[in-house]
Design a protein around this motif. Structure first.
Motif, short mmCIF file in Angstrom:
data_model
loop_
_atom_site.label_atom_id
_atom_site.label_comp_id
_atom_site.label_asym_id
_atom_site.label_seq_id
_atom_site.Cartn_x
_atom_site.Cartn_y
_atom_site.Cartn_z
N LEU A 122 43.33 30.04 28.82
CA LEU A 122 42.03 29.70 29.33
C LEU A 122 41.05 28.91 28.33
O LEU A 122 41.25 29.13 27.19
CB LEU A 122 41.50 31.10 29.37
N LEU A 123 40.34 28.07 29.05
CA LEU A 123 39.42 27.18 27.96
C LEU A 123 38.63 28.25 27.05
O LEU A 123 38.04 27.78 26.16
CB LEU A 123 38.25 26.23 28.87
N GLU A 124 38.13 29.20 27.70
CA GLU A 124 37.29 30.25 27.01
C GLU A 124 37.93 31.63 26.39
O GLU A 124 37.36 32.65 26.39
CB GLU A 124 35.88 30.54 27.69
N SER B 6 44.26 27.06 41.71
CA SER B 6 43.97 27.62 42.86
C SER B 6 42.55 28.31 42.94
O SER B 6 42.07 28.56 43.92
CB SER B 6 45.00 28.42 43.39
N VAL B 7 42.42 29.10 41.77
CA VAL B 7 41.05 29.78 41.70
C VAL B 7 40.16 29.09 40.62
O VAL B 7 39.24 29.69 40.22
CB VAL B 7 41.42 31.17 41.11
N ASN B 8 39.98 27.72 40.60
CA ASN B 8 39.22 26.96 39.90
C ASN B 8 39.02 27.45 38.55
O ASN B 8 37.86 27.44 37.92
CB ASN B 8 38.14 26.66 40.67
N THR B 9 40.09 27.80 37.90
CA THR B 9 39.96 28.17 36.52
C THR B 9 40.59 27.09 35.45
O THR B 9 41.69 26.54 35.81
CB THR B 9 40.78 29.41 36.00
N ASN B 10 39.68 26.66 34.62
CA ASN B 10 40.19 25.59 33.64
C ASN B 10 40.89 26.10 32.63
O ASN B 10 40.94 27.01 31.80
CB ASN B 10 38.80 24.97 32.99
#
Length: 455
Positions: free
Chosen positions: A304-306, A331-335
């Motif tokens: 995860l980016l963060e 699909s859940v717009n998680t970068n």
């Protein structure tokens, strides 16, 4: 012309009515109006007149001396700063003394903390009085350091240590308790501030930071920011406000923000020729297969980016599993970032603790059996390690790229040499102090002393 006195590019001014015994001014004939450093501006009414109360820190790089001044407000003007930004400034008129000559002068009140001089002497004050010779200084009057010290002797506060704010969320964490202990042991006053209980007044004339209950937070020399990821945005806003008020922040808001954005940090590392595991980033599920191929296929790491402390990091052992996990996140717009897996590291990495351009301690972390990440918070074991010169250079280069004064730098050993995993802007002290026996909290406080030239 023959009766005009010659002055240099720098001169001393005295403001008896304001109570300022001496202030060094930059002479600038290109500026129309003179300007003086002023903070905490407050307009008050005296009969039918408006007056302004303000504080002047007349000595550069010394905010401990603050002189309370007041003068009649004569105007409000739009003034363009040296950076080209126009802002409204309050204007006062007061007598100034330069050598044997005393005359009235108009001053705009401005925050000049970032400027080299606390005062600027403009051409309105020079007209029909002086000719400027930019090749010389102090032609009217010069004060020695001893004379300045004597003039400001009544304003020096009795002080045995610095006043430091520890800006964090939990006073009971090991790292926070150690920093409090270390600061107090060195004779400083340190106050724990819960970042979520601080709030700000954004105002050009009198910016403030207040704490729950309405107390104004002022007179701090330094702030140690230890901002948890969940409050990065708000915490960095508070840090910026402290910085705007002239308080030294051990890590800046910009450097913390950069370190928390793994994609941006990876791009910075790439730009600065800092070697990291091959990393990929894409938006569309249509690119997933090529993204996996780009990082040499499974097994691979998905981040995860963060994420922080090893949370939000997944090992995908097959291409099919990687494809499923990546597409599920998308699909859940998680970068996410996709990163090559360094098999030869065998679940080990190195944490280097950097303070002001020096690696003060290093430890090796070994992942628990069956785990791929060597994070102490997830059961990893730590031990002291002697790092190579190449690893030391990598840690310092990464810290410099993010402009961090304090950082935990995670490095992994690979067949290609040491690779940077990530840089933590609020590194924990417990694991590395226990593993190395080093007093890192003390090193962080000493770094603040050196930065503020405190002895």
């Amino acid at each position: 012309m023959e009766n005009l006195k010659i002055i240099g590019s720098e001169e001393w001014c005295v403001f008896k009515e304001l109570g300022v015994p001496a202030i060094k001014a930059r002479v600038d004939s290109g500026a129309k109006t003179s300007s003086i450093q002023a903070t905490n501006l407050k307009i008050v009414n005296k009969g039918a007149q408006e007056w302004v109360k303000f504080e002047v820190n007349p000595l550069q790089e010394n905010r401990s001396i603050a002189i309370n001044c007041e003068a009649r407000l004569i105007d409000r003007r739009m003034v363009k700063s040296s950076s080209g930004i126009s802002e409204e400034r309050l204007v006062v008129r007061t007598p100034v003394t330069m050598g044997d000559n005393t005359f009235d002068i108009e001053l705009t009140l401005a925050n000049r903390d970032t400027m080299e001089f606390r005062m600027l002497l403009g051409r309105e004050a020079l007209t029909d009085r002086y000719i400027v010779n930019p090749a010389v200084n102090y032609q009217i009057q010069e004060f020695t350091d001893e004379e300045i010290t004597e003039k400001y002797k009544p304003y020096y506060k009795e002080k045995t240590g610095l006043k430091i704010a520890l800006l964090a969320s939990n006073p009971n964490l090991y790292s926070n308790k150690r920093l409090m202990e270390a600061a107090e042991a060195r004779g400083h006053e340190i106050v724990f501030l819960n970042v979520e209980q601080a709030y700000m007044k954004l105002d050009a004339h009198s910016p403030e930071i207040r704490y729950r209950g309405g107390n104004i937070l002022k007179d701090f020399d330094a702030v140690i920011p230890r901002i948890k990821p969940a409050v990065t945005f708000y915490g960095c806003a508070v840090i910026r406000q402290f910085n705007n008020l002239g308080v030294y922040c051990q890590n800046s808001a910009e450097s913390i923000t950069q370190s928390r954005d793994k994609l941006f940090a990876s791009q910075l590392f790439s730009k600065n020729d800092i070697h990291i595991p091959i990393t990929g980033f894409a938006k569309s599920p249509m690119d997933t297969k090529d993204l996996i191929k780009m990082v040499n296929g499974a097994p691979l790491i998905i981040k995860l980016l963060e994420s922080t402390q090893g949370k939000g990091v997944v090992l995908a052992e097959t291409n099919k599993a990687a494809e499923s996990v990546i597409n599920a996140f998308k699909s859940v717009n998680t970068n996410i970032l996709v990163q090559e897996f360094i098999k030869e590291a065998n679940g080990q990495d190195i944490r280097c603790f950097v303070v002001n351009g020096k690696v003060v301690a290093s430890m090796q972390r070994q992942a628990e059996k069956g785990e791929f990440r060597a994070n102490i918070h997830q059961g990893g074991k730590a031990s002291m390690i002697k790092i190579t010169q190449e690893e030391k250079k990598l840690a310092l280069k990464a810290t410099k790229a993010l402009n961090l004064a304090v950082a935990g730098v995670d490095i992994i050993r690979s067949n290609k040499g040491p690779l940077l995993l990530e840089v933590n802007s609020s590194p924990g002290l417990e694991g590395i102090e226990n593993a190395t026996g080093k007093d890192i909290a003390n090193e962080m406080i000493k770094a603040i002393e050196r930065k503020l030239k405190f002895s």
